[in-house]
Design an enzyme around this catalytic site. Structure first.
Site, mmCIF file in Angstrom:
data_model
loop_
_atom_site.group_PDB
_atom_site.id
_atom_site.type_symbol
_atom_site.label_atom_id
_atom_site.label_comp_id
_atom_site.label_asym_id
_atom_site.label_seq_id
_atom_site.Cartn_x
_atom_site.Cartn_y
_atom_site.Cartn_z
ATOM 1 C CG PHE B 236 -1.840 -1.354 1.336
ATOM 2 C CD1 PHE B 236 -2.589 -1.758 0.317
ATOM 3 C CD2 PHE B 236 -1.572 -2.168 2.297
ATOM 4 C CE1 PHE B 236 -3.459 -2.559 0.317
ATOM 5 C CE2 PHE B 236 -2.604 -3.310 2.436
ATOM 6 C CZ PHE B 236 -3.170 -3.533 1.369
ATOM 7 C CB ILE B 462 2.877 -6.025 -3.486
ATOM 8 C CG1 ILE B 462 2.028 -5.047 -4.029
ATOM 9 C CG2 ILE B 462 4.357 -5.466 -3.692
ATOM 10 C CD1 ILE B 462 2.167 -3.682 -3.510
ATOM 11 C CB THR B 464 -1.097 -6.262 -7.404
ATOM 12 O OG1 THR B 464 0.144 -6.722 -7.937
ATOM 13 C CG2 THR B 464 -0.977 -5.187 -6.202
ATOM 14 N N GLY B 505 2.691 0.057 -11.886
ATOM 15 C CA GLY B 505 3.351 -1.226 -12.309
ATOM 16 C C GLY B 505 3.181 -1.897 -13.558
ATOM 17 N N PRO B 587 -9.642 -9.557 -15.496
ATOM 18 C CG PRO B 587 -11.456 -9.839 -17.092
ATOM 19 C CD PRO B 587 -9.874 -9.801 -16.869
ATOM 20 C CB THR B 589 -5.999 -10.034 -10.558
ATOM 21 O OG1 THR B 589 -5.820 -9.676 -12.014
ATOM 22 C CG2 THR B 589 -5.540 -11.446 -10.165
ATOM 23 N N GLY B 657 -3.473 2.052 -14.481
ATOM 24 C CA GLY B 657 -3.274 1.599 -13.238
ATOM 25 C C GLY B 657 -4.803 1.412 -12.547
ATOM 26 N N GLY B 659 -4.625 -0.198 -8.864
ATOM 27 C CA GLY B 659 -4.347 -0.136 -7.755
ATOM 28 C C GLY B 659 -5.078 0.535 -6.561
ATOM 29 C CD GLU B 660 -1.839 4.100 -5.665
ATOM 30 O OE1 GLU B 660 -1.491 5.164 -4.727
ATOM 31 O OE2 GLU B 660 -1.115 3.805 -6.735
#
Lengths: 327, 694
Positions: B236, B462, B464, B505, B587, B589, B657, B659-660
């Site tokens: 994170f 990590i 992801t 990433g 889709p 993950t 991206g 992840g956030e």
């Protein structure tokens, strides 16, 4: 962690003997609190006497619903017991409101009663705490106390008792059976705990060698009409902000009898005798319930950041009793 | 740029290391044991918030059987210069915050090391500390930039005059508390010196960066340091830069000549691995009666430590969200005697959008305009500050799609009127955004004799699913099946790669992987398919040459809450998010990433708060019993969707991206729903029952 000796007791007398003459020995039940405290350096026993396998691991039921609960019974087993669920639903609900499934599978009845406060200062050995280190001071009074006591606390200590189960047992007039230095004796659960006053070190009146062997719960004719409601900051696995255990006997719109205890507002499971007194013979109405709450919570002395607990406890009691009337 | 044709990309390809993870054979940093003689180092933390270490009496600790050494400023080897002064371990007597490392104890067993650490007697010269953030703090200053390199302030037009003249204005102050990164795997390192070089098994978000940092600290050439991190249990942002534990491990290994293990306890993480700064934000919006924005002013006040400046880019999302001719954004910092704040999932966007999107809801109410319609009315055609075209922007599509799926159309805007039993029910919406970054990376691709392919890049997975996504990307680039491709990541011996950070990433590593695979296909072509062949790629030039565009992902977050009328308890009954994030590589993950982000946003809205202990100067509630994150029972129903978004000006995958962005806007949607349910506007997170019980 300081090195310690571990031994498993085979029967109550030898367990008491193993602890009686050693000021640094402690009983170990499920270990769900004590082991944490040892890791934190809060508890530093040199000897642990494991009493979790003593033969106090059954629940006995009398025909009238009275219970005899072994101190080594696991919280999940007690919560699932058919007689508890039928005759004392508030006790089953209190148990299931506590901790998580994994913790309840480990925790024992005796250990649950004797768990320590979760006050952050008590658990941090780098800070003062009168309960942990008498005379060092209470930073919670001026520091963080949002979830600490509003009633029964003292200048020296504003901690709360964390147990859910004990709140239900306090309401149910449970009796604690002990094996001590001088043999067996009994104590009403509400007299087990002591208010901090100027000596917050001890949570209970017990001698260190006193071993809880059983808890008996008398029959309560209206125990089936009871409820435990826990308010918390998330939906599960959180200590109570306020909780209430209540049983209500209503006939013809009038309260014949009741049992009420609050959790998370006091250093002890708080049996609300003033509220009960106010309710007996009163109409079973929201107004009367609110008046009963006022009778009890009029003694409250909230701290800077926990005054919200007073209306919260009031609302919770009114709501719980109202639902018991309808139920 | 041509987007690669896809076969594997876009499918629910199973995590390539799934079997290893569920059977427990995937090794995480702390599980590595380079030799039988591995020993344990335990950090000792300061119990004062400001002052100096006068002396450390190690006698009591060293007499304990099994204790090997105790290191502190008085005896620690001197280290090379550290870009991050938090890593200059035991190089100074200064104590800058409570919990800072002042010593380390090394012993044959973890238990012995912990007990010895407790016996260490540290003597301090204590000074008064200052740990409370406030807007009028006398040390409040303007940093020269905000993370990572944005201008501190921006201003266009005359926002003050425009606010003065606006038909409708709101002027609101919001606050968010310190929030703490708590990946499931705590920070951990096993370090061993071999042949004058250093090998560390470490839990991090980028092994290349850890290698470079350790090389600088220990005066080694980078190729004498190897950082191995095949599996990482979350970060994170807290593992985006090396933390003191990795330095302690390397230092202890150097002092003892043994392999040394170090891990943070959960409690230690609250001081040592970065956290989201508490932030006070003032948002002023000026609008016409129909809600058309004339002015946007967003000011953020934050804290940093005295060790190092970290300036969160809190108001940067406001620079791109809505059209308005007059606008200003600012950041101010107060250096306090606190741990250094750092990255935590969507630094900037996450707290900034809580304030902006709450304020937009308040403006919608002030104007009597539906909050979705208000956002659509203020949709900009180009980036409102830079003037650059967007590579793609589908905020409006996300809002409309979300509204249809969530059932927004029949919503009665009146607050506090919907009862279901003893609960008040309400719904809320908020927008989300996150930049689409891409950073230079290198990769190699190799055609193996057995017909398979190996792709190597020092990327970090990590949790992801990066390894899996890169496998799919490589397979398509190689025009082969993903089962034929083996992707190696998580090792600084692999081609240097950028961090797993800034949701960059997949875009960064994927570009390098595609280019390496393309180069390999050319090689194979040239040599008539003869194997083995290997090709390498470095995307520095490509990334630097990218067309100047405003590249951002957008989304819409919807929340439904129930608030107990007696107790004030807020429970979220539904979350629904719709995102425009370019092409979704996997889709399965991806959904997991969005759900995780939204869950974390729910926690931010209702639970998370690092409580500053003003008297002692640390975060008091430093464990999971006290610092609450959502339990499963708090997360009943989360729905995630994405709109079809084709953007060929991002990278060869056409991806942004993910992840956030899932955490961005969630807290505002929940807060807006709480207002809709109760009529009570809570501007200070977390929204706990204290504010709603009465």
């Amino acid at each position: 962690m300081r090195p310690f000796v571990y031994e498993r007791a085979e029967e109550a007398r030898s367990a008491v003997a193993a602890v009686a003459d050693r000021p640094d020995a402690m009983y170990l039940g499920g270990g769900t609190n004590l082991v944490d405290l040892m890791r934190l350096g809060v508890a530093e026993p040199a000897r642990l006497v494991d009493v979790s396998r003593l033969p106090y691991d059954t629940v006995g039921v009398r025909p009238d619903g009275a219970l005899r609960i072994g101190a080594a019974v696991r919280n999940s087993d007690l919560a699932a017991h058919p007689a508890v669920r039928r005759a004392h639903p508030l006790l089953a609900q209190a148990l299931l409101a506590g901790a998580s499934g994994q913790v309840r599978n480990m925790a024992t009845v005796g250990g649950n009663l004797l768990q320590r406060t979760r006050c952050a200062y008590f658990q941090d050995i780098t800070k003062p705490c009168n309960k942990r280190n008498p005379g060092s001071g209470c930073p919670a009074r001026e520091g963080d106390h949002r979830n600490l006591a509003i009633i029964g606390h003292s200048e020296a200590c504003v901690a709360t008792h964390p147990s859910d189960m004990a709140v239900a047992l306090a309401a149910l007039d449970a009796v604690v059976h002990l094996e001590g230095r001088d043999g067996p004796r009994t104590l009403p659960l509400t007299e087990l705990y002591r208010l901090p006053g100027d000596d917050p070190r001890r949570d209970t009146v017990l001698d260190p060698a006193d071993l809880i062997t059983e808890v008996t719960v008398p029959a309560l004719s209206f125990g089936g009409r009871s409820h435990y409601r826990k308010v918390r900051d998330r939906a599960s696995f959180a200590f109570a902000v306020v909780s209430v255990a209540a049983a209500l006997d209503v006939a013809g719109g009038v309260v014949r009898d009741c049992r009420i205890a609050f959790g998370a507002i006091a250093p002890v499971p708080w049996r609300a005798r003033r509220a009960e007194e106010a309710l007996r013979g009163a109409p079973a109405t929201e107004d009367a319930f609110a008046a009963a709450a006022r009778a009890e919570l009029g003694q409250a002395r909230p701290l800077r950041d926990n005054a919200f607990k007073v209306p919260l406890a009031r609302n919770l009691l009114v709501r719980t009793l109202t639902e018991l009337v309808v139920a | 740029m041509t987007v690669t044709p896809t076969r594997a990309v876009g499918t629910d390809f199973d995590r390539v290391e799934a079997a290893e993870k569920v059977t427990g054979t995937a090794r995480y940093a702390y599980e590595h044991a380079p030799d039988r003689d591995t020993v344990y180092a335990v950090p000792v933390q300061s119990v004062i918030a400001r002052g100096e270490v006068v002396n450390v009496d190690t006698d009591g600790a060293l007499t304990l059987p099994g204790v090997i050494a105790a290191v502190w400023h008085g005896n620690a080897p001197r280290l090379g210069p550290a870009d991050d002064p938090e890593l200059a371990l035991f190089q100074s007597r200064r104590v800058a915050y409570r919990g800072q490392l002042v010593a380390g104890v090394i012993a044959e067993t973890l238990e012995t090391a912990r007990e010895a650490a407790r016996r260490l007697r540290v003597e301090y010269a204590q000074e008064p500390h200052d740990v409370v953030l406030r807007v009028d703090h006398p040390k409040m200053y303007k940093p020269s930039k905000v993370n990572p390199a944005y201008p501190t302030d921006t201003e266009y037009g005359d926002p003050d005059a425009a606010l003065e003249k606006a038909a409708v204005t709101v002027d609101l102050t919001y606050s968010t508390p310190a929030e703490h990164n708590n990946p499931m795997e705590p920070h951990a390192t096993v370090a061993v010196w071999e042949n004058d070089g250093l090998v560390v098994y470490d839990s991090n978000q980028g092994s290349s960066a850890v290698r470079d940092t350790l090389a600088g600290l220990f005066g080694l050439p980078p190729d004498a340091v190897r950082v191995i991190a095949p599996h990482v249990g979350g970060g994170f942002g807290s593992k985006g830069t090396p933390r003191p534990g990795v330095v302690l491990a390397a230092l202890a290994a150097k002092v003892t000549g043994r392999a040394v293990k170090v891990t943070m306890t959960r409690q230690q993480m609250f001081a040592l691995v970065g956290y989201r700064t508490p932030i006070i934000q003032r948002v002023r919006l000026g609008a016409d009666e129909d809600g058309t924005l004339r002015a946007i002013v967003h000011d953020a006040f934050e804290q940093t430590s005295t060790v190092q400046e970290f300036a969160e880019q809190t108001t940067t999302p406001t620079r791109i969200m809505y059209a308005a001719p007059n606008r200003r954004t600012t950041h101010r910092l107060a250096p306090l005697d606190v741990p250094t704040p750092s990255w935590m999932r969507a630094p900037g966007e996450c707290p900034g959008m809580f304030a902006l999107e709450s304020a937009m809801d308040e403006l919608a109410i002030a104007c009597g305009v539906d909050p979705i319609e208000l956002r659509i009315r203020n949709e900009p055609e180009t980036d409102p500050e830079s003037g650059l075209p967007f590579s793609s922007r589908n905020l409006v599509a996300c809002l409309r799609e979300g509204a249809a799926r969530f059932g927004w159309a029949d919503r009665d805007p009146a607050p506090g009127v919907r009862r279901e039993g003893r609960r008040l029910v309400g719904t809320g919406v908020a927008a989300a955004t996150y930049p689409a970054y891409r950073l230079p990376s290198r990769a190699t691709a190799r055609a193996e004799p057995d017909g398979g392919f190996t792709v190597r890049i020092a990327a970090a997975d990590i949790g992801t699913g990066a390894r899996t996504a890169l496998t799919q990307i490589a397979a398509d680039a190689l025009r082969t099946a993903p089962e034929r491709v083996r992707v190696e990541v998580g090792d600084s011996a692999l081609p240097t790669a950028s961090l797993a950070g800034g949701s960059s990433g997949t875009a960064s590593w994927g570009t390098a992987v595609v280019r390496a695979c393309e180069a390999l296909l050319r090689e194979l072509d040239r040599y008539g398919g003869r194997r083995p062949q290997e090709a390498a790629a470095d995307t520095t030039a490509e990334v630097e040459a990218a067309e100047r565009l405003s590249r951002h992902a957008f989304g819409a977050q919807f929340a439904e809450v129930g608030v107990d009328v007696d107790t004030g308890e807020v429970r979220v009954s539904r979350l629904l998010g719709v995102f425009g994030v370019g092409r979704v590589i996997n889709p399965k993950t991806a959904r997991s990433q969005f759900i995780g982000g939204m869950t974390m946003g729910l926690g931010m809205a209702l639970m998370e708060e690092g409580v500053m202990d003003v008297e002692f100067g640390d975060y008091l509630n430093h464990d999971f019993a006290q610092y609450h994150i959502p339990a499963c029972a708090d997360v009943p129903d989360i729905e995630v969707h994405w709109v079809d978004e084709v953007d060929d000006r991002l990278n060869p995958m056409g991806s942004k991206g993910i992840g956030e962005i899932g955490i961005v806007g969630t807290a505002a949607a929940v807060a807006n729903a709480v207002h809709h349910a109760t009529g009570v506007r809570v501007r200070d997170l977390p929204i706990r029952l204290d504010r709603l019980v009465g």
